[in-house]
Write a protein that holds these residues in place. Sequence first.
Motif, PDB file in Angstrom:
ATOM      1  N   LYS A 179      17.582  42.483  20.810  1.00 35.51           N
ATOM      2  CA  LYS A 179      18.824  43.174  21.531  1.00 35.51           C
ATOM      3  C   LYS A 179      19.833  43.715  20.411  1.00 35.51           C
ATOM      4  N   THR A 222      27.538  46.631  44.143  1.00 33.57           N
ATOM      5  CA  THR A 222      28.712  47.236  43.616  1.00 33.57           C
ATOM      6  C   THR A 222      29.165  46.572  42.505  1.00 33.57           C
ATOM      7  N   GLY A 223      28.589  45.637  41.815  1.00 35.12           N
ATOM      8  CA  GLY A 223      28.803  45.114  40.714  1.00 35.12           C
ATOM      9  C   GLY A 223      30.081  44.629  40.564  1.00 35.12           C
ATOM     10  N   ALA A 224      30.585  44.606  39.194  1.00 35.74           N
ATOM     11  CA  ALA A 224      32.035  43.842  38.779  1.00 35.74           C
ATOM     12  C   ALA A 224      32.570  44.909  37.541  1.00 35.74           C
ATOM     13  N   PRO A 277      30.170  56.084  42.549  1.00 37.07           N
ATOM     14  CA  PRO A 277      31.107  56.622  42.012  1.00 37.07           C
ATOM     15  C   PRO A 277      30.848  57.307  40.515  1.00 37.07           C
ATOM     16  N   TRP A 305      19.596  46.728  24.069  1.00 36.71           N
ATOM     17  CA  TRP A 305      18.604  46.857  25.288  1.00 36.71           C
ATOM     18  C   TRP A 305      18.415  48.225  25.619  1.00 36.71           C
ATOM     19  N   VAL A 361      21.409  40.853  33.499  1.00 35.75           N
ATOM     20  CA  VAL A 361      20.283  41.720  34.008  1.00 35.75           C
ATOM     21  C   VAL A 361      18.996  41.060  34.281  1.00 35.75           C
ATOM     22  N   SER A 383      23.702  51.088  39.667  1.00 37.98           N
ATOM     23  CA  SER A 383      23.139  50.594  38.193  1.00 37.98           C
ATOM     24  C   SER A 383      22.135  49.603  38.286  1.00 37.98           C
ATOM     25  N   TYR A 384      22.030  48.606  37.501  1.00 38.09           N
ATOM     26  CA  TYR A 384      20.868  47.856  37.626  1.00 38.09           C
ATOM     27  C   TYR A 384      20.538  47.289  39.106  1.00 38.09           C
ATOM     28  N   SER A 385      21.326  47.106  39.700  1.00 35.84           N
ATOM     29  CA  SER A 385      20.857  46.378  41.002  1.00 35.84           C
ATOM     30  C   SER A 385      20.658  47.379  42.022  1.00 35.84           C
ATOM     31  N   GLY A 415      23.251  41.239  42.325  1.00 40.00           N
ATOM     32  CA  GLY A 415      23.912  41.624  41.070  1.00 40.00           C
ATOM     33  C   GLY A 415      25.220  40.866  41.112  1.00 40.00           C
ATOM     34  N   ASP A 416      26.018  41.596  40.288  1.00 40.88           N
ATOM     35  CA  ASP A 416      27.341  40.920  39.888  1.00 40.88           C
ATOM     36  C   ASP A 416      28.390  41.042  40.952  1.00 40.88           C
ATOM     37  N   ARG A 457      25.283  49.369  30.009  1.00 44.76           N
ATOM     38  CA  ARG A 457      26.227  48.551  30.164  1.00 44.76           C
ATOM     39  C   ARG A 457      26.284  47.671  28.713  1.00 44.76           C
ATOM     40  N   PRO A 458      25.338  46.928  28.469  1.00 43.41           N
ATOM     41  CA  PRO A 458      25.555  45.905  27.520  1.00 43.41           C
ATOM     42  C   PRO A 458      25.721  46.602  26.098  1.00 43.41           C
ATOM     43  N   ALA A 512      32.277  53.623  48.300  1.00 45.48           N
ATOM     44  CA  ALA A 512      32.567  52.883  49.552  1.00 45.48           C
ATOM     45  C   ALA A 512      34.028  52.442  49.683  1.00 45.48           C
ATOM     46  N   GLY A 552      26.060  51.341  45.149  1.00 44.55           N
ATOM     47  CA  GLY A 552      25.941  51.053  43.639  1.00 44.55           C
ATOM     48  C   GLY A 552      25.054  51.551  42.754  1.00 44.55           C
TER      49      GLY A 552
HETATM   50  C1  LIG Z   1      30.253  44.481  28.103  1.00 48.22           C
HETATM   51  C2  LIG Z   1      28.948  43.880  28.817  1.00 48.22           C
HETATM   52  C3  LIG Z   1      27.791  43.553  28.079  1.00 48.22           C
HETATM   53  C4  LIG Z   1      26.976  42.885  28.845  1.00 48.22           C
HETATM   54  N1  LIG Z   1      25.845  42.617  28.246  1.00 48.22           N
HETATM   55  C5  LIG Z   1      24.637  41.906  29.010  1.00 48.22           C
HETATM   56  C6  LIG Z   1      23.627  41.494  28.366  1.00 48.22           C
HETATM   57  O1  LIG Z   1      23.442  41.779  26.982  1.00 48.22           O
HETATM   58  N2  LIG Z   1      22.778  40.960  29.019  1.00 48.22           N
HETATM   59  C7  LIG Z   1      22.640  40.740  30.419  1.00 48.22           C
HETATM   60  O2  LIG Z   1      22.063  40.361  30.996  1.00 48.22           O
HETATM   61  N3  LIG Z   1      23.837  41.358  31.048  1.00 48.22           N
HETATM   62  C8  LIG Z   1      24.889  41.739  30.421  1.00 48.22           C
HETATM   63  N4  LIG Z   1      25.843  42.207  30.972  1.00 48.22           N
HETATM   64  C9  LIG Z   1      26.080  41.979  32.440  1.00 48.22           C
HETATM   65  C10 LIG Z   1      25.481  43.077  33.042  1.00 48.22           C
HETATM   66  O3  LIG Z   1      25.646  44.332  32.474  1.00 48.22           O
HETATM   67  C11 LIG Z   1      25.497  43.010  34.531  1.00 48.22           C
HETATM   68  O4  LIG Z   1      24.751  41.956  35.064  1.00 48.22           O
HETATM   69  C12 LIG Z   1      24.907  44.175  35.246  1.00 48.22           C
HETATM   70  O5  LIG Z   1      25.484  45.382  34.847  1.00 48.22           O
HETATM   71  C13 LIG Z   1      25.214  44.118  36.572  1.00 48.22           C
HETATM   72  O6  LIG Z   1      24.461  45.098  37.276  1.00 48.22           O
HETATM   73  P1  LIG Z   1      25.038  45.617  38.776  1.00 48.22           P
HETATM   74  O7  LIG Z   1      24.169  46.764  39.193  1.00 48.22           O
HETATM   75  O8  LIG Z   1      24.935  44.401  39.828  1.00 48.22           O
HETATM   76  O9  LIG Z   1      26.354  46.046  38.412  1.00 48.22           O
HETATM   77  P2  LIG Z   1      27.240  46.992  37.591  1.00 48.22           P
HETATM   78  O10 LIG Z   1      26.307  47.443  36.549  1.00 48.22           O
HETATM   79  O11 LIG Z   1      28.743  46.398  37.525  1.00 48.22           O
HETATM   80  O12 LIG Z   1      27.325  48.191  38.527  1.00 48.22           O
HETATM   81  C14 LIG Z   1      27.709  48.696  39.626  1.00 48.22           C
HETATM   82  C15 LIG Z   1      27.740  50.011  40.254  1.00 48.22           C
HETATM   83  O13 LIG Z   1      28.272  50.164  41.576  1.00 48.22           O
HETATM   84  C16 LIG Z   1      29.333  51.090  41.494  1.00 48.22           C
HETATM   85  N5  LIG Z   1      30.446  50.818  42.451  1.00 48.22           N
HETATM   86  C17 LIG Z   1      31.440  50.201  42.440  1.00 48.22           C
HETATM   87  N6  LIG Z   1      32.411  50.287  43.193  1.00 48.22           N
HETATM   88  C18 LIG Z   1      31.614  50.840  44.302  1.00 48.22           C
HETATM   89  C19 LIG Z   1      31.903  51.439  45.532  1.00 48.22           C
HETATM   90  N7  LIG Z   1      33.021  50.877  46.258  1.00 48.22           N
HETATM   91  N8  LIG Z   1      30.989  52.074  46.115  1.00 48.22           N
HETATM   92  C20 LIG Z   1      29.965  52.345  45.775  1.00 48.22           C
HETATM   93  N9  LIG Z   1      29.565  51.996  44.245  1.00 48.22           N
HETATM   94  C21 LIG Z   1      30.264  51.548  43.777  1.00 48.22           C
HETATM   95  C22 LIG Z   1      29.693  51.230  40.260  1.00 48.22           C
HETATM   96  O14 LIG Z   1      30.401  52.510  39.478  1.00 48.22           O
HETATM   97  C23 LIG Z   1      28.479  50.989  39.323  1.00 48.22           C
HETATM   98  O15 LIG Z   1      27.570  52.082  39.346  1.00 48.22           O
HETATM   99  C24 LIG Z   1      26.976  42.611  30.252  1.00 48.22           C
HETATM  100  C25 LIG Z   1      28.271  43.089  30.892  1.00 48.22           C
HETATM  101  C26 LIG Z   1      29.298  43.680  30.111  1.00 48.22           C
HETATM  102  C27 LIG Z   1      30.474  44.199  30.968  1.00 48.22           C
END
Ligand SMILES: Cc1cc2nc3c(=O)[nH]c(=O)nc-3n(C[C@H](O)[C@H](O)[C@H](O)COP(=O)(O)OP(=O)(O)OC[C@H]3O[C@@H](n4cnc5c(N)ncnc54)[C@H](O)[C@@H]3O)c2cc1C
Length: 423
Positions: free
Chosen positions: A401, A131-133, A46, A406, A333, A17-19, A323-324, A53-54, A94, A15
């Motif tokens: 914000k 890998t988030g949501a 990927p 952000w 975040v 992204s943030y995490s 993370g998510d 993302r926010p 993955a 993944g």
């Molecule tokens: C529209 C929106 C607005 C938001 N606004 C806020 C906000 O204002 N403040 C806040 O705190 N939070 C906000 N959030 C929540 C915040 O965006 C998430 O908490 C944060 O993005 C989570 O980060 P993450 O790295 O855990 O996962 P994600 O950001 O979901 O990233 C997951 C990563 O894993 C990758 N991935 C997916 N499947 C696989 C796989 N099989 N193998 C390898 N990689 C994979 C994805 O491509 C991506 O790069 C918002 C969310 C959304 C959808």
Amino acid sequence: MAPDASPHSTILILGGSYSGISTAHYLLKHVLPRLSSSYQVVLISPSAHAMCRPACPRALISDEFFNQDKLFVDIATQFAQYPGERFRFIHGSAVSLNSEGRTVSIAPVSSDVNAAPTVEIITFYALVIATGASTPSSLLGFNSGGRESLRENWSVIRKALPSTKSIVIAGGGPTGIETAGELGEYLNGRAGWFTSKLENPKVKITVVSAGAQILPILRPGLAKKAEDMLAKFGVTVLKSTRIVSMSPQISGGSLENLVTNTTITLSNGETIETDLYIPATGTTPNTAFIPKALLTADGRVSTDTQTLRITNFSATPRIYSIGDCSSAFRPAVHNILSAVPILVANMKKDLLLAEGDQATGNDRLFKEDTREMQMVPIGRSMGVGAAMGWALPSWMVWLVKGRDYWLWTTGGLWSGKHWAKES
Ligand SMILES: Cc1cc2nc3c(=O)[nH]c(=O)nc-3n(C[C@H](O)[C@H](O)[C@H](O)COP(=O)(O)OP(=O)(O)OC[C@H]3O[C@@H](n4cnc5c(N)ncnc54)[C@H](O)[C@@H]3O)c2cc1C
């Protein structure tokens, strides 16, 4: 005890992204230099880009609102600062995890759509699942694609907006409310200072919320304030109401379904004809490739809420989740940023122990801050929110914000500057 890590053992992070990116920088800066064995951090994503993302609720409308080079940032470039033997980026997904065999199968993302994917099997020494949501709407994040597919989805809705007469947004959480506010201001403008509601808006925008209150994390007074602000953009909020059927049935998740004329029937018996339907009804963890035994009932990685190790860590050591995609804490975040140093400290302890260092001290324990904390911009100059249990004035939500969702914070996260100091 003899070290059981061979030279260049792999610390695999799934993944980008943030995490995942934060964990990778933190490990590379503060842990790898202190270990006697040699490790390589391998980051899989990927999407070749990280994104703020926010910002999606505003960014989906037009490129005019954000500097696209800041909104989407190339991941590999951000890690060019580390030696190649320490870091590798794989543009792929993955597709399966064998937790006992300690391997992950990776399907590469190829620019040649006709090329048969050659799955790479990576043996990991330690694994971080980040890998988030995915969102039900393909407008609000990468989901399984990357920058190009997200931008393609945005271009479809952008072309449709000038002729759109009615929009339905399902979901009264922050994403649904922010999207309604942005579209409302962009398409309808704002009622005058002394007018509480925009009468006869150009585009009828309806938020359908199953809950009795929108923005359930915030106190009722702030949720009511948000509704009043939305009314100024001609947005109607229907609470305690569900969508019971659609004709034709649309998911909102695929490109073909982004813009579809449909009749929506609500639980109150009313029907709405809509040109555009945007589902903002929560997220689905990206965990389909993970064995069910490692997941909670709602599909998230079963994670210890304090140590961020997976819950059956003794059977499958050195696997963590953050993370998510993880069950450890509420998706946000600020929670991820507080959890990264804890996860990495515990990983460092586990790696040192495996190297034979018994003097590694206690685990560091994560405790989620559960006070009322959420900021929700409503259009480009208003908003509601609270921080650490204190209600914030609209101008402060805008300042922190609403100005750029952000984006002012993400440069340091993607480049690792945010993690320059160990905390
Ligand atoms: C529209 C929106 C607005 C938001 N606004 C806020 C906000 O204002 N403040 C806040 O705190 N939070 C906000 N959030 C929540 C915040 O965006 C998430 O908490 C944060 O993005 C989570 O980060 P993450 O790295 O855990 O996962 P994600 O950001 O979901 O990233 C997951 C990563 O894993 C990758 N991935 C997916 N499947 C696989 C796989 N099989 N193998 C390898 N990689 C994979 C994805 O491509 C991506 O790069 C918002 C969310 C959304 C959808």
